[in-house]
Design a protein around this motif. Sequence first.
Motif, mmCIF file in Angstrom:
data_model
loop_
_atom_site.group_PDB
_atom_site.id
_atom_site.type_symbol
_atom_site.label_atom_id
_atom_site.label_comp_id
_atom_site.label_asym_id
_atom_site.label_seq_id
_atom_site.Cartn_x
_atom_site.Cartn_y
_atom_site.Cartn_z
ATOM 1 N N UNK A 160 41.946 24.983 52.916
ATOM 2 C CA UNK A 160 41.552 23.702 53.504
ATOM 3 C C UNK A 160 42.084 22.582 52.605
ATOM 4 N N UNK A 161 43.164 21.944 53.033
ATOM 5 C CA UNK A 161 43.798 20.931 52.185
ATOM 6 C C UNK A 161 43.140 19.567 52.303
ATOM 7 N N UNK A 162 42.073 19.444 53.107
ATOM 8 C CA UNK A 162 41.356 18.174 53.175
ATOM 9 C C UNK A 162 40.386 18.018 52.006
ATOM 10 N N UNK A 163 40.156 19.077 51.290
ATOM 11 C CA UNK A 163 39.283 19.019 50.106
ATOM 12 C C UNK A 163 40.105 19.332 48.868
ATOM 13 N N UNK A 164 39.533 19.110 47.708
ATOM 14 C CA UNK A 164 40.271 19.343 46.465
ATOM 15 C C UNK A 164 40.458 20.839 46.213
ATOM 16 N N UNK A 165 41.649 21.178 45.796
ATOM 17 C CA UNK A 165 41.979 22.556 45.451
ATOM 18 C C UNK A 165 42.649 22.593 44.083
ATOM 19 N N UNK A 166 42.453 23.705 43.398
ATOM 20 C CA UNK A 166 43.073 23.936 42.095
ATOM 21 C C UNK A 166 43.931 25.190 42.181
ATOM 22 N N UNK A 167 45.106 25.132 41.602
ATOM 23 C CA UNK A 167 45.995 26.283 41.558
ATOM 24 C C UNK A 167 45.869 26.986 40.211
ATOM 25 N N UNK A 168 45.653 28.306 40.259
ATOM 26 C CA UNK A 168 45.715 29.157 39.071
ATOM 27 C C UNK A 168 46.975 30.001 39.194
ATOM 28 N N UNK A 169 47.876 29.866 38.248
ATOM 29 C CA UNK A 169 49.152 30.575 38.281
ATOM 30 C C UNK A 169 49.139 31.693 37.247
ATOM 31 N N UNK A 170 49.402 32.929 37.694
ATOM 32 C CA UNK A 170 49.408 34.097 36.810
ATOM 33 C C UNK A 170 50.849 34.569 36.651
ATOM 34 N N UNK A 171 51.318 34.602 35.408
ATOM 35 C CA UNK A 171 52.680 35.049 35.104
ATOM 36 C C UNK A 171 52.588 36.261 34.187
ATOM 37 N N UNK A 172 53.242 37.352 34.552
ATOM 38 C CA UNK A 172 53.248 38.561 33.726
ATOM 39 C C UNK A 172 54.631 39.198 33.800
ATOM 40 N N UNK A 173 55.411 39.034 32.744
ATOM 41 C CA UNK A 173 56.759 39.599 32.726
ATOM 42 C C UNK A 173 56.717 41.122 32.739
ATOM 43 N N UNK A 174 55.716 41.705 32.070
ATOM 44 C CA UNK A 174 55.653 43.165 31.931
ATOM 45 C C UNK A 174 55.005 43.851 33.126
ATOM 46 N N UNK A 175 54.065 43.167 33.788
ATOM 47 C CA UNK A 175 53.282 43.833 34.834
ATOM 48 C C UNK A 175 53.301 43.067 36.154
ATOM 49 N N UNK A 176 54.378 42.353 36.430
ATOM 50 C CA UNK A 176 54.398 41.521 37.636
ATOM 51 C C UNK A 176 54.311 42.352 38.922
ATOM 52 N N UNK A 177 54.770 43.613 38.876
ATOM 53 C CA UNK A 177 54.719 44.447 40.077
ATOM 54 C C UNK A 177 53.279 44.775 40.483
ATOM 55 N N UNK A 178 52.360 44.749 39.529
ATOM 56 C CA UNK A 178 50.967 45.062 39.830
ATOM 57 C C UNK A 178 50.197 43.869 40.378
ATOM 58 N N UNK A 179 50.761 42.658 40.212
ATOM 59 C CA UNK A 179 50.022 41.464 40.611
ATOM 60 C C UNK A 179 49.794 41.398 42.120
ATOM 61 N N UNK A 180 50.700 41.980 42.891
ATOM 62 C CA UNK A 180 50.566 41.890 44.338
ATOM 63 C C UNK A 180 49.420 42.691 44.907
ATOM 64 N N UNK A 181 48.970 43.698 44.175
ATOM 65 C CA UNK A 181 47.939 44.582 44.736
ATOM 66 C C UNK A 181 46.644 44.601 43.930
ATOM 67 N N UNK A 182 46.637 44.024 42.740
ATOM 68 C CA UNK A 182 45.452 44.127 41.893
ATOM 69 C C UNK A 182 44.256 43.376 42.484
ATOM 70 N N UNK A 183 43.073 43.881 42.206
ATOM 71 C CA UNK A 183 41.855 43.195 42.657
ATOM 72 C C UNK A 183 41.594 41.991 41.762
ATOM 73 N N UNK A 184 40.740 41.090 42.237
ATOM 74 C CA UNK A 184 40.381 39.893 41.488
ATOM 75 C C UNK A 184 38.879 39.882 41.239
#
Length: 480
Positions: free
Chosen positions: A271-295
């Motif tokens: 919902x872009x009518x309210x304030x949003x914050x972006x959290x950016x996760x960068x992992x050179x060693x484990x970037x392939x796992x970022x697409x499926x990992x739980x949060x």
Amino acid sequence: MAMSLAALVAVPSLRLRKAGLAETTWNEDIRWVAVTEQEDPQRFLNGGELILTTGLRLNGAAEQRRFVRQVQRAGAVGIGFGTGLTHESVPPGLIAEANRWGLPLVEVPYETPFIAIGKLVADSQSADHYSKLERLIAGHQILARALLTGGGLGELLKQLGSMLRSDIALTQFSAQLYNSVAGNPAPTADDWASFPIPTGRRDACTLWIKQPFGDTGIVSYAQNLISVELNNMVKQRQSQRALAGQVLDDVIHGTLDTVEGARRLAGVGINSTRKNVVLLVVSAAHYKQLGSTSLPQSLDGGVTAVVGKDLVTVVPDDGSSASALAKDLSDHLLEAGIHAVIGIGGAYTKPNGVRWSYFEARDAVAHGLPVNEPERLSLTSLLLASEDVPLADMASEALTPLRKFDAAHGSELVPTLESYLNHNGSVAAVAEALTLHRNTVRYRLAQITDLTGYDPAQTPDRVQLWLALAVQRLGARNPR
């Protein structure tokens, strides 16, 4: 139901009579009926049996007492003594020793065959087993139906808790995927039984059941169902993050107008009518796992996407909770074995706000800490946010000659330039930092001027070179 001695004695057709005083195991289930005429049957027993004997070899009090002791040590639930064949009545020595050791003793009259007792116990056990099997199959159907009718993992675990009459929790690393207890307290090994859930991944998923509970085999079946559902959830998660990533990529690169950007963001849950914050996760060693990992559970309200090789989570927040959320995310990823750097963006409204927050988060990642707070958006990031400014080409044009020269001659012109810019143009500071003679530094600076056409000593040229280095540094981490 399984039979006990008390239940057997209550069957009129058997005409059994209690012979001793002991009732220690009077109401325990009889696991089996064993007929024996041996003086010492202990090594042939496993415990829980009703021992039937006519006392063929138990002629004296010593043998009778020894027989009782051996049976009691083997864990039998009692003795059924057949009368009218070897002995007209139950021997007093046998009764006294059974009373002494607390072992129930019943008299089996001559008219009652031992096989009748054995058959009754076996039929009872068979009926009990069949009843348990029926309940297990019904339980299987209930749990499977919970998934197949769209109830999902939550409904499956709710039904499992109802069957076991206990509280249920499901954890994955530091995240709780489900908890039936109000307030979601973390389960502990002291009060909860734990069961690993196999998924074929290093996701440390555990099913917790609060003790006490009765497991009839349904837990094992539930483990398999949960495993299947978790794997389905991983595939759904990857698909959803890929779809959201396409939308965010367009928003980040400014290819959408405000109306279209807001519409497409809403389509993936932002919902872009309210304030949003972006959290950016960068992992050179484990970037392939970022697409499926739980949060972690604290990020359930956000939308997560894969942009390039990075994980982007857009969280509805005014900025006050962003640091805590990023810390939760960092701890969760670390527990999952994913070493990553997290950048926090500012809190903004509208699609352009998501865009600027992303570039702030990307700028923050450059600090290299596990969690990096946002700062004012740099000129470099602002320019990179525009597709109309060919910064990457400019950076390549300025720096490629230096990198080629360094590769051919090992001259370290690029590190010298970076040090010169970081030390505000101080030759002395660069010489000290790189352990070089000042004339060597000056010579390298002259080479940089000759190769690039930019003089680091001149402010306009220095800005160009600094911008080129910044663009290539950010672009290397976040290729378009």
